[in-house]
Write a protein that holds these residues in place. Structure first.
Motif, short mmCIF file in Angstrom:
data_model
loop_
_atom_site.label_atom_id
_atom_site.label_comp_id
_atom_site.label_asym_id
_atom_site.label_seq_id
_atom_site.Cartn_x
_atom_site.Cartn_y
_atom_site.Cartn_z
N GLU A 288 -16.99 27.58 -10.10
CA GLU A 288 -17.56 28.87 -10.47
C GLU A 288 -17.15 29.96 -9.48
OE1 GLU A 288 -21.56 29.87 -12.90
OE2 GLU A 288 -21.83 28.66 -11.09
N HIS A 289 -17.18 29.65 -8.17
CA HIS A 289 -16.79 30.71 -7.23
C HIS A 289 -15.28 30.80 -7.02
CE1 HIS A 289 -16.16 27.77 -4.01
NE2 HIS A 289 -17.43 27.42 -3.99
N GLY A 290 -14.52 29.78 -7.47
CA GLY A 290 -13.08 29.89 -7.52
C GLY A 290 -12.33 29.46 -6.28
N ILE A 291 -13.00 29.08 -5.21
CA ILE A 291 -12.32 28.63 -4.00
C ILE A 291 -12.32 27.10 -4.02
CG2 ILE A 291 -12.22 28.75 -1.49
CD1 ILE A 291 -11.87 31.46 -2.85
N THR A 292 -11.18 26.51 -4.29
CA THR A 292 -11.12 25.06 -4.52
C THR A 292 -10.42 24.29 -3.41
OG1 THR A 292 -9.09 25.33 -5.81
CG2 THR A 292 -11.18 25.37 -7.02
N SER A 293 -9.88 24.99 -2.41
CA SER A 293 -9.30 24.34 -1.24
C SER A 293 -9.16 25.38 -0.15
CB SER A 293 -7.93 23.72 -1.57
OG SER A 293 -6.92 24.71 -1.62
N ASN A 294 -8.67 24.96 1.02
CA ASN A 294 -8.39 25.94 2.07
C ASN A 294 -7.20 26.81 1.73
OD1 ASN A 294 -10.51 25.12 3.66
ND2 ASN A 294 -9.29 24.00 5.14
N GLY A 300 -10.81 36.05 -2.45
CA GLY A 300 -12.16 36.50 -2.77
C GLY A 300 -12.90 35.57 -3.70
N VAL A 301 -14.18 35.32 -3.38
CA VAL A 301 -15.02 34.57 -4.31
C VAL A 301 -15.23 35.38 -5.58
CG1 VAL A 301 -16.19 33.21 -2.53
CG2 VAL A 301 -17.11 35.46 -3.15
N ARG A 302 -15.40 34.69 -6.69
CA ARG A 302 -15.47 35.36 -7.99
C ARG A 302 -16.90 35.64 -8.45
NH1 ARG A 302 -11.03 31.46 -11.03
NH2 ARG A 302 -9.45 31.59 -9.37
N VAL A 303 -17.84 35.33 -7.59
CA VAL A 303 -19.25 35.57 -7.92
C VAL A 303 -19.89 36.33 -6.78
CG1 VAL A 303 -19.40 33.50 -9.37
CG2 VAL A 303 -19.99 33.36 -6.94
N PRO A 477 -28.54 35.63 -5.06
CA PRO A 477 -27.22 35.95 -5.63
C PRO A 477 -27.18 35.62 -7.12
CG PRO A 477 -26.97 34.86 -3.52
CD PRO A 477 -28.43 34.78 -3.87
N ALA A 478 -26.47 36.43 -7.89
CA ALA A 478 -26.56 36.40 -9.34
C ALA A 478 -26.24 35.04 -9.95
CB ALA A 478 -25.63 37.46 -9.93
N ARG A 479 -25.29 34.30 -9.36
CA ARG A 479 -24.89 33.02 -9.96
C ARG A 479 -25.33 31.82 -9.12
NH1 ARG A 479 -20.54 34.36 -13.41
NH2 ARG A 479 -20.56 32.21 -14.18
N ALA A 480 -26.29 32.03 -8.24
CA ALA A 480 -26.74 30.93 -7.37
C ALA A 480 -27.39 29.82 -8.19
CB ALA A 480 -27.71 31.45 -6.32
N ARG A 481 -26.93 28.61 -8.00
CA ARG A 481 -27.51 27.44 -8.66
C ARG A 481 -28.40 26.64 -7.71
NH1 ARG A 481 -25.36 26.40 -13.67
NH2 ARG A 481 -23.50 27.62 -14.19
N GLY A 482 -28.07 26.65 -6.43
CA GLY A 482 -28.89 25.94 -5.46
C GLY A 482 -30.23 26.61 -5.29
N PRO A 483 -31.33 25.91 -5.52
CA PRO A 483 -32.65 26.54 -5.43
C PRO A 483 -33.06 26.82 -3.99
CG PRO A 483 -32.89 24.19 -5.83
CD PRO A 483 -31.42 24.48 -5.91
N VAL A 484 -33.99 27.74 -3.83
CA VAL A 484 -34.57 28.03 -2.52
C VAL A 484 -35.22 26.75 -1.98
CG1 VAL A 484 -36.34 29.37 -1.30
CG2 VAL A 484 -34.93 30.46 -3.08
N LEU A 485 -35.03 26.49 -0.71
CA LEU A 485 -35.61 25.30 -0.07
C LEU A 485 -37.08 25.56 0.24
CD1 LEU A 485 -32.60 24.47 2.28
CD2 LEU A 485 -33.24 23.27 0.18
N GLU A 486 -37.89 25.60 -0.83
CA GLU A 486 -39.28 26.01 -0.70
C GLU A 486 -40.11 25.04 0.13
OE1 GLU A 486 -41.21 28.13 -4.10
OE2 GLU A 486 -39.59 27.15 -5.23
#
Length: 512
Positions: A288-294, A300-303, A477-486
């Protein structure tokens, strides 16, 4: 702060062409073919037959094989699946000549062990010129798909050489290739197609260790009554969780005990530095963010990233790290040169972090310490030098906290200490989640963070972005999938000021 020069930024991108396995394979083997054509009359006759038609048709017939080996990585246990195609080609078509095999292996080990493992690391980090005495072991043990994985790169090279030899240098093939005789070219082309299909099946059935992904976007939790005024993140690049637990780290141990520790925090796949940072600070995955290797082909990230969220709300975020990270986060990065002695680089990075806090007063500061990762690559992780670098990181972090405390930066602030990925056995020793790479050290401490709490639940570093912006009282962030570590949050938790007063008093040192 000695910033990374424009030349270093470009050189870092160029070096990744030789570091990443996907790009190293065609570059190395096409270079090897050029040497054989230039040095061996049999190869030259085949290549130049028909005014170069022989070489063109040979490359065309081998194209499915070349593309398959660029597309498919064969890390960890999958590298054993590279040998059956080579054995099959040898039995049906013929083996690569011994001289070409020796040349391939010789040039490969010269590049990885001498040029990379010895000269490059000596010039960049001050590693001993005797490093080749250890580095060859790391190349043979490495299981990740970088150029430093001999057990992947050499079988690929040997089969490619066998195909090109059959089409160019086998007696009678030069005129046939020039004439484009299908009875000579078609079987090799079909074999190459079969290898491509074989690679796809192997990965479909055997490439099953990628971490599970969060399928939905992160939910928005209720706002904190009093958000943190500042968040500081310190990433100890390439720090293995098990080695951190073994190393002498008195300050980090003390700090973690006053916050919330996550014992099953997982990195992303592939576990490469730019990929991991991109996932941490966008909250989502490489697809999703487009960075797949070094090796970043599209900058630039796409999100939206956490830095973008801060900028959109008139606040400031800064990432202090090496030049590679500019490829993902652009102007949000303050790139410090990585061409520094390993004994000095982390101290200089921390000095730069103090400058940034004083000059820019960012709401979010991310600091990348690199000496641990560099030592893991150059000298391996199962040696005393690696533990020593972790001990030094602990001392640098302690001194940085002392300085921050004296200057008031620890009040109403939250801190995250973590690694982006672990480390395997050495050169390029991370990426595909083998031993020591998958689980990373990770704890939060300070304002709004529960004290003396441990989480045994499975989590992912993609939760970093949402957690940081939530702590700062900003949208996710608009496309964040990782939830807040509540489970780490406690709005009643105080900052660290009083604890740090007692710590430095007990240690008998001033907070300088």
């Amino acid at each position: 702060m000695k910033a990374a020069s424009a030349f270093e930024v470009i050189a870092a991108r160029g070096w990744n062409l030789l570091n990443e396995g996907k790009s190293f394979y065609p570059i190395f083997n096409l270079g090897l073919l050029a040497v054989l054509v230039a040095a061996d009359p049999a190869w030259r006759r085949g290549a130049l037959a028909g005014g170069g038609t022989g070489l063109a048709l040979a490359l065309l017939a081998s194209l499915p094989l070349v593309l398959a080996y660029i597309r498919w990585d064969f890390p960890l246990h999958l590298r054993w699946f590279l040998w059956p195609p080579l054995l099959a080609f040898g039995l049906f078509f013929g083996w690569p000549p011994a001289a070409a095999v020796v040349l391939s292996a010789g040039l490969y080990f010269f590049f990885t062990v001498i040029v990379w493992g010895t000269i490059y690391y000596h010039l960049r980090t001050g590693t001993t010129l005797w490093n080749f005495l250890r580095f060859w072991k790391l190349v043979l043990k490495n299981a990740d798909s970088t150029s430093g994985n001999a057990q992947e790169q050499l079988p690929k090279s040997f089969l490619t050489l066998a195909v090109w030899h059959h089409l160019l240098a086998r007696p009678g093939t030069a005129s046939a290739a020039a004439a484009g005789r299908m009875e000579d070219l078609l079987p090799v082309f079909l074999f190459a197609l079969a290898v491509a299909a074989y690679g796809a099946v192997v990965h479909r059935l055997g490439f099953n260790w990628r971490p599970a992904e969060y399928p939905d976007y992160a939910p928005v939790p209720p706002p904190l009554p009093q958000p943190s005024q500042r968040v500081v993140v310190i990433v100890i690049d390439g720090c293995r969780k098990d080695k951190l637990e073994r190393a002498e780290t008195p300050f980090l141990d003390w700090l973690a005990a006053r916050g919330t520790r996550f014992d099953r925090m997982e990195t992303v796949y592939p576990a490469r530095t730019v990929v991991c940072f991109s996932s941490m600070f966008t909250g989502t995955y490489p697809r999703e963010h487009g960075i797949t290797s070094n090796l970043v082909l599209r900058l630039g990230v796409r999100v939206e990233s956490a830095f973008d969220v801060l900028a959109r709300h008139g606040r400031k975020g800064v990432l202090l790290g090496i030049a590679h990270l500019i490829d993902a986060f652009g102007d949000h990065v303050r790139a410090i040169t990585s061409v520094q002695n390993g004994d000095e680089v982390d101290g200089n990075i921390m000095a730069a972090a103090r400058e940034i806090l004083q000059r820019d007063d960012p709401d979010l500061l991310v600091v990348q310490l690199i000496a641990t990762d560099q030592t893991g690559h150059a000298r391996g992780v199962h040696y005393p030098e690696y533990l020593q670098r972790i001990r030094e990181a602990d001392a640098h972090i302690e001194a940085f906290f002392a300085w921050m405390h004296r200057h008031g930066y620890t009040r109403d602030a939250t801190f995250l200490i973590c690694a982006d990925h672990g480390q395997g056995d050495g050169i390029g020793g991370h990426g595909h989640l083998g031993e020591g790479e998958r689980w990373v050290p990770f704890f939060l401490v300070g304002r709004n963070v529960a004290r003396d709490r441990r989480s045994e639940r499975h989590h992912s570093i993609v939760s970093v972005a949402a957690t940081l912006t939530h702590l700062l009282g900003l949208p996710l962030p608009a496309r964040a999938r990782g939830p807040v570590l509540e489970e780490a949050l406690d709005p009643s938790a105080p900052d660290l000021a009083a604890d740090l007063d007692r710590y430095f008093a007990a240690e008998g040192r001033a907070a300088l």
